[in-house]
Scaffold this motif. Structure first.
Motif, PDB file in Angstrom:
ATOM      1  N   UNK A  88       0.815  -1.213   0.000  1.00  0.00           N
ATOM      2  CA  UNK A  88       0.000   0.000   0.000  1.00  0.00           C
ATOM      3  C   UNK A  88       0.848   1.263   0.000  1.00  0.00           C
ATOM      4  N   UNK A  89       0.525   2.177  -0.932  1.00  0.00           N
ATOM      5  CA  UNK A  89       1.211   3.449  -1.103  1.00  0.00           C
ATOM      6  C   UNK A  89       0.211   4.554  -0.799  1.00  0.00           C
ATOM      7  N   UNK A  90       0.652   5.584  -0.083  1.00  0.00           N
ATOM      8  CA  UNK A  90      -0.232   6.704   0.242  1.00  0.00           C
ATOM      9  C   UNK A  90      -0.583   7.452  -1.033  1.00  0.00           C
ATOM     10  N   UNK A  91      -1.843   7.846  -1.154  1.00  0.00           N
ATOM     11  CA  UNK A  91      -2.318   8.591  -2.316  1.00  0.00           C
ATOM     12  C   UNK A  91      -3.544   7.908  -2.897  1.00  0.00           C
ATOM     13  N   UNK A  92      -4.341   8.699  -3.576  1.00  0.00           N
ATOM     14  CA  UNK A  92      -5.563   8.172  -4.163  1.00  0.00           C
ATOM     15  C   UNK A  92      -5.372   7.795  -5.616  1.00  0.00           C
ATOM     16  N   UNK A  93      -6.417   7.233  -6.195  1.00  0.00           N
ATOM     17  CA  UNK A  93      -6.383   6.845  -7.599  1.00  0.00           C
ATOM     18  C   UNK A  93      -6.182   8.077  -8.478  1.00  0.00           C
ATOM     19  N   UNK A  94      -5.286   7.958  -9.440  1.00  0.00           N
ATOM     20  CA  UNK A  94      -5.003   9.068 -10.342  1.00  0.00           C
ATOM     21  C   UNK A  94      -3.791   9.883  -9.947  1.00  0.00           C
ATOM     22  N   UNK A  95      -3.322   9.769  -8.706  1.00  0.00           N
ATOM     23  CA  UNK A  95      -2.144  10.531  -8.295  1.00  0.00           C
ATOM     24  C   UNK A  95      -0.876   9.808  -8.770  1.00  0.00           C
ATOM     25  N   UNK A 129      -6.220  -2.298  -3.480  1.00  0.00           N
ATOM     26  CA  UNK A 129      -6.863  -3.599  -3.392  1.00  0.00           C
ATOM     27  C   UNK A 129      -6.263  -4.387  -2.241  1.00  0.00           C
ATOM     28  N   UNK A 130      -6.784  -5.577  -2.017  1.00  0.00           N
ATOM     29  CA  UNK A 130      -6.282  -6.434  -0.949  1.00  0.00           C
ATOM     30  C   UNK A 130      -5.893  -7.777  -1.544  1.00  0.00           C
ATOM     31  N   UNK A 131      -4.836  -8.341  -1.014  1.00  0.00           N
ATOM     32  CA  UNK A 131      -4.322  -9.617  -1.498  1.00  0.00           C
ATOM     33  C   UNK A 131      -5.183 -10.775  -1.044  1.00  0.00           C
ATOM     34  N   UNK A 132      -4.774 -11.986  -1.412  1.00  0.00           N
ATOM     35  CA  UNK A 132      -5.540 -13.162  -0.997  1.00  0.00           C
ATOM     36  C   UNK A 132      -5.433 -13.403   0.502  1.00  0.00           C
ATOM     37  N   UNK A 133      -6.425 -14.069   1.057  1.00  0.00           N
ATOM     38  CA  UNK A 133      -6.426 -14.337   2.486  1.00  0.00           C
ATOM     39  C   UNK A 133      -5.432 -15.451   2.806  1.00  0.00           C
ATOM     40  N   UNK A 134      -4.625 -15.199   3.818  1.00  0.00           N
ATOM     41  CA  UNK A 134      -3.677 -16.187   4.312  1.00  0.00           C
ATOM     42  C   UNK A 134      -4.192 -16.667   5.667  1.00  0.00           C
ATOM     43  N   UNK A 183      -5.168 -13.113   7.507  1.00  0.00           N
ATOM     44  CA  UNK A 183      -4.500 -11.861   7.142  1.00  0.00           C
ATOM     45  C   UNK A 183      -4.696 -11.610   5.658  1.00  0.00           C
ATOM     46  N   UNK A 184      -4.993 -10.363   5.311  1.00  0.00           N
ATOM     47  CA  UNK A 184      -5.039  -9.932   3.915  1.00  0.00           C
ATOM     48  C   UNK A 184      -4.169  -8.691   3.786  1.00  0.00           C
ATOM     49  N   UNK A 185      -3.182  -8.739   2.911  1.00  0.00           N
ATOM     50  CA  UNK A 185      -2.238  -7.646   2.734  1.00  0.00           C
ATOM     51  C   UNK A 185      -2.887  -6.506   1.949  1.00  0.00           C
ATOM     52  N   UNK A 186      -2.635  -5.277   2.388  1.00  0.00           N
ATOM     53  CA  UNK A 186      -3.114  -4.087   1.683  1.00  0.00           C
ATOM     54  C   UNK A 186      -2.161  -3.815   0.516  1.00  0.00           C
ATOM     55  N   UNK A 187      -2.702  -3.699  -0.698  1.00  0.00           N
ATOM     56  CA  UNK A 187      -1.890  -3.541  -1.906  1.00  0.00           C
ATOM     57  C   UNK A 187      -2.357  -2.341  -2.728  1.00  0.00           C
ATOM     58  N   UNK A 188      -1.484  -1.878  -3.614  1.00  0.00           N
ATOM     59  CA  UNK A 188      -1.799  -0.806  -4.548  1.00  0.00           C
ATOM     60  C   UNK A 188      -1.335  -1.215  -5.934  1.00  0.00           C
ATOM     61  N   UNK A 189      -2.199  -1.046  -6.933  1.00  0.00           N
ATOM     62  CA  UNK A 189      -1.840  -1.354  -8.317  1.00  0.00           C
ATOM     63  C   UNK A 189      -1.442  -0.050  -8.999  1.00  0.00           C
ATOM     64  N   UNK A 190      -0.251  -0.038  -9.614  1.00  0.00           N
ATOM     65  CA  UNK A 190       0.256   1.163 -10.286  1.00  0.00           C
ATOM     66  C   UNK A 190       0.642   0.842 -11.712  1.00  0.00           C
TER      67      UNK A 190
END
Length: 102
Positions: free
Chosen positions: A25-32, A67-72, A89-96
């Protein structure tokens, strides 16, 4: 072919312009836009690894969505004691999308 190895979210990723990368996860919203620090740059046959030269290189990326990763599933069990524990646990992710390497 131009590509770079960048540091992103505690890992190293090989990126080129137009690639889609999933990061922690990266700080910032979609489009930044964000800038990722380059560790290595390959431009055809020329390879750049010197820190002074890499300081001039900028790798820019546009945040597409969070988005969030698969559940572990984490399970702990100790025999004959009645101890069992279940945790998820589900990891917080960002698609760039990589928009530029200069």
């Amino acid at each position: 072919m131009v590509y770079a190895i960048v540091r992103a979210g505690g890992r190293q990723e090989k990126v080129s312009v137009g690639d889609f990368v999933t990061l922690n996860r990266v700080a910032g919203g979609a489009g930044s836009t964000i800038q990722l620090p380059a560790l290595l740059l390959v431009d055809g046959d020329k390879i750049t690894t010197a820190a002074a030269d890499l300081a001039k290189v900028t790798v820019t990326a546009e945040i597409l969505n969070d988005l969030r990763g698969p559940k572990i599933v984490i399970q702990k069990f100790k025999n004959k004691t009645g101890y069992k524990k279940r945790q998820g646990h589900r990891q917080e992710l960002t698609k760039v999308k990589i928009t530029g390497i200069k």
